[in-house]
Design an enzyme around this catalytic site. Sequence first.
Site, PDB file in Angstrom:
ATOM      1  N   ASP A 112       0.830  -1.117   0.145  1.00 41.00           N
ATOM      2  CA  ASP A 112       0.164  -0.037  -0.212  1.00 41.00           C
ATOM      3  C   ASP A 112       1.017   1.160   0.011  1.00 41.00           C
ATOM      4  O   ASP A 112       1.715   1.308  -0.947  1.00 41.00           O
ATOM      5  CB  ASP A 112      -0.975   0.008   1.231  1.00 41.00           C
ATOM      6  CG  ASP A 112      -2.025   0.976   1.198  1.00 41.00           C
ATOM      7  OD1 ASP A 112      -3.196   0.491   0.298  1.00 41.00           O
ATOM      8  OD2 ASP A 112      -1.974   1.788   1.705  1.00 41.00           O
ATOM      9  N   GLU A 136       0.803  -5.840  -3.327  1.00 44.45           N
ATOM     10  CA  GLU A 136      -0.060  -4.880  -3.375  1.00 44.45           C
ATOM     11  C   GLU A 136       0.480  -3.377  -3.047  1.00 44.45           C
ATOM     12  O   GLU A 136      -0.043  -2.844  -2.064  1.00 44.45           O
ATOM     13  CB  GLU A 136      -1.165  -5.204  -2.383  1.00 44.45           C
ATOM     14  CG  GLU A 136      -2.252  -6.144  -3.154  1.00 44.45           C
ATOM     15  CD  GLU A 136      -2.842  -5.601  -3.910  1.00 44.45           C
ATOM     16  OE1 GLU A 136      -3.746  -4.444  -3.762  1.00 44.45           O
ATOM     17  OE2 GLU A 136      -2.954  -5.776  -5.145  1.00 44.45           O
ATOM     18  N   HIS A 279      -5.988  -7.393  -0.958  1.00 44.16           N
ATOM     19  CA  HIS A 279      -5.122  -6.188  -0.530  1.00 44.16           C
ATOM     20  C   HIS A 279      -4.268  -6.497   0.614  1.00 44.16           C
ATOM     21  O   HIS A 279      -3.361  -6.060   0.638  1.00 44.16           O
ATOM     22  CB  HIS A 279      -5.880  -4.863  -0.521  1.00 44.16           C
ATOM     23  CG  HIS A 279      -5.271  -3.810  -0.396  1.00 44.16           C
ATOM     24  ND1 HIS A 279      -4.141  -3.207  -1.256  1.00 44.16           N
ATOM     25  CD2 HIS A 279      -5.033  -2.639   0.501  1.00 44.16           C
ATOM     26  CE1 HIS A 279      -3.506  -2.152  -0.990  1.00 44.16           C
ATOM     27  NE2 HIS A 279      -4.074  -1.526   0.042  1.00 44.16           N
TER      28      HIS A 279
END
Length: 303
Positions: A112, A136, A279
């Site tokens: 992220d 991710e 995610h």
Amino acid sequence: MTDTTARTIPIEAFGPGAQSVDVPVLDSHLHHVEAGEGDPIVFLHGSPTSSYLYRHLFGLLAGRGRLIAPDLIGFGDSGRPEIAYDLADHERYLDAWFEALDLRDVTLVLQDYGAAFGVSWASRHADRVKAVLLAEPVIRDIESSALPEAFVGAQRVIRTPGDGEKFVVEDNLFLTAVLPGAFLTPLAEADLAVYQAPFPTPESRTHLIRFPRNLPIDGDPASSVEYLARNEAWLASSTDVPKTLLTYEPGFLVTPTIVEWIRENVANLEVHAGGAGVHFVQEEQPQGIADAVVALLARAEAR
């Protein structure tokens, strides 16, 4: 640097020998969990989680190096200074943390926004980077057409003045609806509670809106697109730094277009399928990530 015991993150979840540490940075402090010795392996989380995201990796990578998982400023058990919590703010505090610990020969494990900040740090401290693993990551502008319709709708609400504050701050729906919805298998209630614990009141959640509003989707906001673009030259030129991208099914932020861009523009890269995940894949596929880190370290040591 001080150890403290009043934590929202249960240190025992990281396994034997793990420690909670507060590092003074700028006008506040960054908290991190660490265990082991050797070259540092730094695990960076994103929105809206904390170092707790990487607890499984500590046990799986025991003996592989000095494992260090910080909480970004304003998250987990890190401080809450009066700042805007824009990307540049997070970068300043994380930079100060890297300097305070004088970390070198660093392997970065990134997810992220942790990827945005980790790659930025690497691009500006190239002589201190050993290897990079992406799982991710926020690394590129995202096309909304490849995102789930429900998420795009939530983003539209979050970016609307007033409506966004009600959604994230007042009604706490980012932590109680968006976060729990980003798993193939529902996260255990006890684990979800750890992520929610630092934000019990509207006042404690005011800054949580900054990350979703800054997520670069269809070129907006331009400031985030530009922030990520500054890292492109290093990603393309750092042929001496091995990198791994893990992809997931169905995945989330790493769309097929972004995967293709990474393949074409990131030097010394291997791309591997990470399995089923959305995610927060560190919760869903920790063993695969640990295995990929071990393989990445072997590539780095074989240089």
